[in-house]
Design a protein around this motif. Structure first.
Motif: not given
Length: 190
Positions: A55-57, A103-105, A120-122, A166-168
């Motif tokens: 979602s964030g990405l 990611a969007w910076g 993602a890791v952060t 798993i998420a990353d």
């Protein structure tokens, strides 16, 4: 501060945010392994964080954060964790928000692989820290013995780190697959 979002049409952005919230809810509800950690407390290993990071990405910090927070909060409300729903709303929002923010910076889109990995890791590790702090504070505030707190955190820490990994590992490649499909369809990704 101008809100960055991937889908310029507000109606499309709202619909995709809702869709991602539903994906977070479904992944949390159906794709998990519950781990009892003593008393009524429990934790899970599953795929929910994959969709929070995704979602964030995909959606950026605000819309991605809303999707992650709302989807996870709905699960808590309906899945037996209603007392932690407000905390989940905030912590999952912040996980996707931090991910999307990094990611969007810069140019406003998630393009560079190195930036996406760091994002993602952060996001995942920030959630781990918030979740473990919340778990510790909740137990300490009710007067649990230090040994009991240590035992519960000894189970929760590996589970939350596994969820982060798993998420990353799944979320990053899935992001690039979906990003490519959205680009080819003309829906998104400038």
């Amino acid at each position: 501060m101008k809100v960055k979002r991937n889908f310029e049409n507000p109606t499309v952005n709202l619909a995709v945010t809702g869709l991602m919230a539903a994906c977070v809810f479904v992944a949390t509800y159906f794709f998990n392994i519950k781990i009892p950690v003593g008393g009524t407390d429990k934790t899970m290993i599953g795929f929910a964080n994959v969709f929070c990071i995704l979602s964030g990405l995909l959606l950026g910090p605000v819309s991605g954060g809303l999707a992650a927070g709302i989807g996870s909060c709905l699960f808590d409300l309906l899945g037996g964790w209603a007392s932690s729903a407000p905390v989940t709303l905030v912590t999952k929002f912040l996980m996707a928000f931090f991910c999307g923010l990094i990611a969007w910076g810069g140019d406003g889109t998630a393009k560079k692989l190195s930036r996406v990995i760091v994002a993602a890791v952060t996001g995942s590790l920030s959630y781990c820290a918030m979740y473990l702090f919340y778990s510790w504070a909740k137990l300490a505030l009710v007067g649990s013995a230090w040994q009991a707190i240590q035992i519960q955190l000894a189970v929760k820490a590996p589970a939350t780190l596994i969820n982060a990994a798993i998420a990353d590992v799944i979320g990053i490649p899935l992001f690039y697959v979906l990003r490519g499909a959205l680009k080819r369809s003309g829906l998104s990704y400038r």
